[in-house]
Structure formats: structure tokens, C-alpha cells
Design a protein around this motif. Structure first.
Motif, PDB file in Angstrom:
ATOM      1  N   ALA A  63       7.769   3.386  -4.351  1.00  0.00           N
ATOM      2  CA  ALA A  63       7.433   1.931  -4.717  1.00  0.00           C
ATOM      3  C   ALA A  63       8.460   0.984  -5.328  1.00  0.00           C
ATOM      4  O   ALA A  63       8.991   0.032  -4.980  1.00  0.00           O
ATOM      5  CB  ALA A  63       6.302   1.692  -5.887  1.00  0.00           C
ATOM      6  N   LEU A  64       9.626   1.728  -6.039  1.00  0.00           N
ATOM      7  CA  LEU A  64      10.627   1.245  -6.558  1.00  0.00           C
ATOM      8  C   LEU A  64      11.782   0.862  -5.515  1.00  0.00           C
ATOM      9  O   LEU A  64      12.237  -0.294  -5.381  1.00  0.00           O
ATOM     10  CB  LEU A  64      11.329   1.775  -7.619  1.00  0.00           C
ATOM     11  CG  LEU A  64      10.756   1.938  -8.925  1.00  0.00           C
ATOM     12  CD1 LEU A  64      11.328   2.903  -9.939  1.00  0.00           C
ATOM     13  CD2 LEU A  64      10.558   0.799  -9.633  1.00  0.00           C
ATOM     14  N   PHE A  65      11.872   1.690  -4.583  1.00  0.00           N
ATOM     15  CA  PHE A  65      12.858   1.528  -3.401  1.00  0.00           C
ATOM     16  C   PHE A  65      12.383   0.292  -2.507  1.00  0.00           C
ATOM     17  O   PHE A  65      13.052  -0.496  -2.022  1.00  0.00           O
ATOM     18  CB  PHE A  65      13.113   2.704  -2.745  1.00  0.00           C
ATOM     19  CG  PHE A  65      13.885   2.682  -1.478  1.00  0.00           C
ATOM     20  CD1 PHE A  65      15.442   2.986  -2.149  1.00  0.00           C
ATOM     21  CD2 PHE A  65      13.854   2.346  -0.302  1.00  0.00           C
ATOM     22  CE1 PHE A  65      16.403   2.801  -0.876  1.00  0.00           C
ATOM     23  CE2 PHE A  65      14.871   2.326   0.592  1.00  0.00           C
ATOM     24  CZ  PHE A  65      16.225   2.369   0.181  1.00  0.00           C
ATOM     25  N   SER A  66      11.010   0.279  -2.202  1.00  0.00           N
ATOM     26  CA  SER A  66      10.442  -0.538  -1.304  1.00  0.00           C
ATOM     27  C   SER A  66      10.697  -2.000  -2.062  1.00  0.00           C
ATOM     28  O   SER A  66      10.950  -2.875  -1.370  1.00  0.00           O
ATOM     29  CB  SER A  66       8.870  -0.356  -1.236  1.00  0.00           C
ATOM     30  OG  SER A  66       8.346  -1.505  -0.545  1.00  0.00           O
ATOM     31  N   VAL A  67      10.467  -2.166  -3.396  1.00  0.00           N
ATOM     32  CA  VAL A  67      10.407  -3.450  -4.175  1.00  0.00           C
ATOM     33  C   VAL A  67      12.100  -3.790  -4.064  1.00  0.00           C
ATOM     34  O   VAL A  67      12.309  -4.971  -3.933  1.00  0.00           O
ATOM     35  CB  VAL A  67       9.667  -3.404  -5.381  1.00  0.00           C
ATOM     36  CG1 VAL A  67      10.141  -4.660  -6.183  1.00  0.00           C
ATOM     37  CG2 VAL A  67       8.191  -3.289  -5.286  1.00  0.00           C
ATOM     38  N   ALA A  68      13.138  -2.997  -4.376  1.00  0.00           N
ATOM     39  CA  ALA A  68      14.354  -3.056  -4.829  1.00  0.00           C
ATOM     40  C   ALA A  68      14.828  -3.718  -3.429  1.00  0.00           C
ATOM     41  O   ALA A  68      15.990  -4.493  -3.649  1.00  0.00           O
ATOM     42  CB  ALA A  68      15.002  -2.025  -5.516  1.00  0.00           C
ATOM     43  N   THR A  69      14.543  -3.016  -2.481  1.00  0.00           N
ATOM     44  CA  THR A  69      15.281  -3.444  -1.297  1.00  0.00           C
ATOM     45  C   THR A  69      14.731  -4.357  -0.391  1.00  0.00           C
ATOM     46  O   THR A  69      15.336  -4.883   0.621  1.00  0.00           O
ATOM     47  CB  THR A  69      15.323  -2.295  -0.418  1.00  0.00           C
ATOM     48  OG1 THR A  69      14.303  -1.805  -0.120  1.00  0.00           O
ATOM     49  CG2 THR A  69      16.136  -0.933  -0.974  1.00  0.00           C
ATOM     50  N   TRP A  70      13.495  -4.897  -0.724  1.00  0.00           N
ATOM     51  CA  TRP A  70      12.635  -6.112  -0.039  1.00  0.00           C
ATOM     52  C   TRP A  70      13.732  -7.064   0.680  1.00  0.00           C
ATOM     53  O   TRP A  70      13.742  -7.603   1.643  1.00  0.00           O
ATOM     54  CB  TRP A  70      11.477  -6.361  -0.589  1.00  0.00           C
ATOM     55  CG  TRP A  70      10.909  -7.571   0.108  1.00  0.00           C
ATOM     56  CD1 TRP A  70      10.778  -9.009  -0.181  1.00  0.00           C
ATOM     57  CD2 TRP A  70       9.871  -7.366   1.154  1.00  0.00           C
ATOM     58  NE1 TRP A  70      10.027  -9.496   0.709  1.00  0.00           N
ATOM     59  CE2 TRP A  70       9.510  -8.570   1.628  1.00  0.00           C
ATOM     60  CE3 TRP A  70       9.591  -6.184   1.754  1.00  0.00           C
ATOM     61  CZ2 TRP A  70       8.559  -8.874   2.514  1.00  0.00           C
ATOM     62  CZ3 TRP A  70       8.795  -6.576   3.039  1.00  0.00           C
ATOM     63  CH2 TRP A  70       8.193  -7.782   3.285  1.00  0.00           C
ATOM     64  N   PRO A  71      14.509  -7.649  -0.440  1.00  0.00           N
ATOM     65  CA  PRO A  71      15.335  -9.056   0.009  1.00  0.00           C
ATOM     66  C   PRO A  71      16.622  -8.599   0.313  1.00  0.00           C
ATOM     67  O   PRO A  71      17.462  -9.299   0.481  1.00  0.00           O
ATOM     68  CB  PRO A  71      15.304  -9.577  -1.545  1.00  0.00           C
ATOM     69  CG  PRO A  71      15.317  -8.689  -2.499  1.00  0.00           C
ATOM     70  CD  PRO A  71      14.364  -7.604  -2.157  1.00  0.00           C
ATOM     71  N   ILE A  80       1.003  -1.145  -0.074  1.00  0.00           N
ATOM     72  CA  ILE A  80       0.003   0.030   0.070  1.00  0.00           C
ATOM     73  C   ILE A  80       0.948   1.225  -0.166  1.00  0.00           C
ATOM     74  O   ILE A  80       1.829   1.424   0.818  1.00  0.00           O
ATOM     75  CB  ILE A  80      -0.798  -0.012   1.419  1.00  0.00           C
ATOM     76  CG1 ILE A  80      -1.786  -1.325   1.235  1.00  0.00           C
ATOM     77  CG2 ILE A  80      -1.823   1.324   1.208  1.00  0.00           C
ATOM     78  CD1 ILE A  80      -2.895  -1.428   2.432  1.00  0.00           C
ATOM     79  N   LEU A  81       0.491   2.099  -1.080  1.00  0.00           N
ATOM     80  CA  LEU A  81       1.570   3.324  -1.026  1.00  0.00           C
ATOM     81  C   LEU A  81       1.053   4.598  -0.253  1.00  0.00           C
ATOM     82  O   LEU A  81      -0.362   4.620  -0.353  1.00  0.00           O
ATOM     83  CB  LEU A  81       1.673   3.474  -2.423  1.00  0.00           C
ATOM     84  CG  LEU A  81       2.575   2.680  -3.449  1.00  0.00           C
ATOM     85  CD1 LEU A  81       2.499   3.344  -4.886  1.00  0.00           C
ATOM     86  CD2 LEU A  81       3.846   2.480  -2.772  1.00  0.00           C
ATOM     87  N   PRO A  82       1.780   5.381   0.421  1.00  0.00           N
ATOM     88  CA  PRO A  82       1.052   6.294   0.998  1.00  0.00           C
ATOM     89  C   PRO A  82       1.036   7.721  -0.090  1.00  0.00           C
ATOM     90  O   PRO A  82       1.351   7.307  -1.111  1.00  0.00           O
ATOM     91  CB  PRO A  82       2.207   6.777   2.047  1.00  0.00           C
ATOM     92  CG  PRO A  82       3.486   6.287   1.432  1.00  0.00           C
ATOM     93  CD  PRO A  82       3.135   4.733   0.838  1.00  0.00           C
TER      94      PRO A  82
END
Length: 237
Positions: free
Chosen positions: A175-183, A2-4
Motif C-alpha cells: 500500500a505504501l509503495f503504491s501510494v508513494a510512487t503514484w505521482p 484494491i490490495l492483493p
């Protein structure tokens, strides 16, 4: 995910690593992760070529101050790039946080780079001057009074130019930072604090509305802001 909304800055959000009581092991791993993270997202190689290298002296040393240098990875990178280009760049990194200062000081030394636990206001009071002044991801940490103080100090300290680099707030960046840093970066504050930083950061119009005359805002990419001051041009007026 969920994006703020990110319509307005979240000035109440606080980064975990700014808490003096945060886990020192996670903090150390976070400092260790700054070099690859900044290399990937901070855009300093481009900023160096466009805004710093033209000011480097062909003969003799050029001095640069990195305000709020954190773990010191940007300061060390700039010195290495300049040396490879045949320039003598002497970099001073300052940070008032004893944890950051201790981390930076204990890394493998790089020629021409030194670190001090100080504030920019202390250097102004001591009459210090530098050819170039920079900061990385510092603006969004500051309240209005602190930001005004930073810009005033920077203008007084710089003989040639100031480059303050920061994140440009936006939903795509989040969104990109959240996905890219998840793992990636387990056991650090990188992902959590990075997302907080985006929420706290400015858009270009917001930053332009908050800066004094003599400063300009550049957008070198969709996710970056540069706050620039040409000290040489101002001195010629």
C-alpha cells in the motif's frame, strides 16, 4: 486501491524490465531511477554500517562482489561510503543482462568500482574469491534452483560475509509503495515492477524455511529482509 491478499508469494508474476523486448527508453529511465529509490527503501546505509563496515580492513584493500548489480547504484554507493570512512573498498558488480551491464558501464566512473557481464557461477569456476558478497533485490527474482545456486556460489566466493538484501512481503509495504510512487517516476517501470516485486517477495518465515544451514534471516525493518552468511565463523569450525 484494491490490495492483493499477499498471503502467498505470486511466483508467476513477472517484472516488465525483465522482458528483453521491453521499451528500452522506459528501461533506461528505470535504471536512472534506481539510485533515489534504493536510497529511500533498500536500507543499504544501515546494512553497510552493521554488516559490511566491520569487515573492512584498516590497511590495504577489501574486495566486495555485488551479484546482479543492475544499474550499479548500490556498488557505487558502497565504494563512496567506504572511502569517506577511510577504507579502500574495491567493488566488482556483475550482471548477465547486457542492458544492465551497458548502463552501469556508461555511468560516471567511481574509484574502485568495476562492472562485468558475468554470472556468479563463472566466477566460482574461475576460482575467484572476494572478502564480501552482496546482492540487492535479487532473491525474489529467482526460482528455487537459481536461489540455491546463488547461495552456494555466494558461500564459495566470500571469505568474510555475505549479505543478500530483499523486500519483505506485506500488505502495508504494498500500500505504501503504491501510494508513494503514484505521482513519481513517469515513463519508468518503477511503480509497476516494484509492486510486482513485493508480490514475489518472501516473508521471514518463508525464507527461513528455504535456506540451508549456515545462513540466517534478519529483519532490520518492517519492510526488509537480510539473508546473512558468516564465512569467517564457518571457516573457524
Amino acid at each position: 486501491m484494491i490490495l492483493p491478499s499477499l498471503v502467498a508469494r505470486d511466483e508467476q508474476a513477472r517484472e516488465r524490465m525483465d522482458d528483453p523486448r521491453c521499451d528500452p527508453r522506459r528501461l533506461a529511465r528505470t535504471y536512472a531511477s534506481f539510485r533515489p529509490v534504493n536510497a529511500a527503501v533498500a536500507g543499504w546505509r544501515r546494512a553497510y554500517r552493521r554488516h559490511l563496515r566491520p569487515h573492512l580492513r584498516a590497511e590495504g584493500a577489501t574486495t566486495l562482489l555485488d551479484i546482479g548489480c543492475g544499474g550499479g547504484d548500490v556498488a557505487r554507493a558502497l565504494a563512496r561510503w567506504a572511502r569517506r570512512d577511510g577504507y579502500d573498498l574495491r567493488v566488482t558488480g556483475i550482471d548477465p543482462d547486457p542492458r544492465a551491464h551497458d548502463w552501469a558501464r556508461r555511468r560516471t566512473p567511481v574509484a574502485g568500482v568495476q562492472f562485468h557481464r558475468k554470472l556468479s557461477s563463472e566466477l566460482v569456476a574461475a576460482g575467484e574469491r572476494f572478502d564480501l558478497v552482496i546482492s540487492n533485490h535479487l532473491l525474489h527474482h529467482l526460482n528455487e534452483e537459481q536461489r540455491d545456486g546463488l547461495l552456494e556460489d555466494s558461500a564459495r566466493l566470500a571469505r568474510r560475509a555475505v549479505v543478500h538484501s530483499d523486500i519483505r512481503r506485506g500488505r502495508l509495504a504494498y500500500a505504501l509503495f503504491s501510494v508513494a510512487t503514484w505521482p513519481l517516476f513517469p515513463g519508468t517501470f518503477i511503480r509497476e515492477d516494484g509492486l510486482t516485486s513485493i508480490r514475489r517477495s518472501f516473508t521471514a518465515p518463508e525464507l527461513r524455511a528455504r535456506i540451508p544451514s549456515g545462513w540466517t534471516v534478519s529483519t532490520p525493518g518492517r519492510f526488509r529482509l537480510l539473508l546473512l552468511h558468516d564465512a569467517l565463523a564457518r571457516a573457524r569450525r
